[in-house]
Design a protein around this motif. Structure first.
Motif, PDB file in Angstrom:
ATOM      1  N   GLY A 271      -6.354  -0.172   1.650  1.00 32.56           N
ATOM      2  CA  GLY A 271      -6.200   0.859   2.671  1.00 32.56           C
ATOM      3  C   GLY A 271      -7.468   1.048   3.477  1.00 32.56           C
TER       4      GLY A 271
ATOM      5  N   SER B 247      -4.555  -0.129  -3.675  1.00 34.39           N
ATOM      6  CA  SER B 247      -4.146   0.767  -2.595  1.00 34.39           C
ATOM      7  C   SER B 247      -5.350   1.358  -1.871  1.00 34.39           C
TER       8      SER B 247
ATOM      9  N   TRP C 230       1.207  -4.199   7.728  1.00 29.61           N
ATOM     10  CA  TRP C 230       0.163  -4.331   6.709  1.00 29.61           C
ATOM     11  C   TRP C 230       0.410  -3.441   5.500  1.00 29.61           C
ATOM     12  N   ILE C 231       0.889  -2.224   5.709  1.00 33.03           N
ATOM     13  CA  ILE C 231       1.026  -1.306   4.567  1.00 33.03           C
ATOM     14  C   ILE C 231       2.368  -1.437   3.851  1.00 33.03           C
TER      15      ILE C 231
ATOM     16  N   SER D 121       2.028   9.046   6.308  1.00 30.87           N
ATOM     17  CA  SER D 121       1.228   7.953   6.877  1.00 30.87           C
ATOM     18  C   SER D 121       1.582   7.709   8.344  1.00 30.87           C
TER      19      SER D 121
ATOM     20  N   VAL E  16       0.841  -1.192   0.000  1.00 31.38           N
ATOM     21  CA  VAL E  16       0.000   0.000   0.000  1.00 31.38           C
ATOM     22  C   VAL E  16       0.876   1.241   0.000  1.00 31.38           C
ATOM     23  N   SER E  17       1.991   1.182   0.716  1.00 33.82           N
ATOM     24  CA  SER E  17       2.883   2.334   0.834  1.00 33.82           C
ATOM     25  C   SER E  17       4.306   1.906   0.524  1.00 33.82           C
TER      26      SER E  17
END
Length: 172
Positions: A44, A40, A102-103, A78, A22-23
């Protein structure tokens, strides 16, 4: 129902080895555009819902309010959201550490639950739907901090929800 369908589509894409976190750090405008895809956004949103459920609605709401207050009229990263959540949890949970698993990882875990009498054991591993040999990389070291909630036969779901954070490959 529509959001649930979107979640399953995003999970299908995320279960491929060609997925992306995601990031991640970007170095060009093309990479920025690639990052803002359905995966994403939907993943997210799902992660925020997971966090809201684990923290409880009131704690999550308070964290969002702190975040918005601290960053009004400015920009944010973030980590700023996770830091705001940490302000509210007062050290009882490191939200930043939990959410970074997770990200910053692509994909998601498969959690296996085994019951032996009154004992429950859980184990996590990276879920892959389809192995793409041309893009294959080993993700065996991936470790998620997985918030698990459960009830027991002596509890009512609305009054006695228990929580467990699986932050190792396996636990009991």
């Amino acid at each position: 129902e529509d959001f649930l369908n979107l979640i399953f589509k995003a999970m299908m894409k995320d279960s491929l080895n060609s997925s992306h976190p995601v990031s991640s750090a970007v170095r060009s405008s093309e990479q920025i555009e690639e990052m803002f895809d359905a995966l994403s956004y939907i993943k997210g949103a799902s992660l925020l819902l997971m966090l809201k459920h684990y923290l409880t609605k009131d704690v999550f709401q308070a964290g969002i309010e702190v975040y918005l207050h601290n960053h009004k009229y400015g920009s944010a990263r973030s980590d700023d959201l996770w830091d705001s959540m940490n302000e509210i949890t007062n050290g009882t949970l490191d939200v930043k550490t939990l959410m970074k698993t997770w990200i910053l990882h692509k994909g998601f875990p498969l959690v296996t639950v085994v019951r032996q009498g009154k004992n429950i054991s859980v184990q996590q591993e990276k879920f892959l739907y389809h192995m793409e040999t041309e893009n294959w990389t080993s993700d065996a070291s991936y470790l998620w901090h997985i918030p698990l909630t459960y009830i027991t036969s002596s509890c009512n779901f609305t009054h006695c929800t228990n929580a467990y954070l699986l932050d190792q490959k396996s636990g009991m």
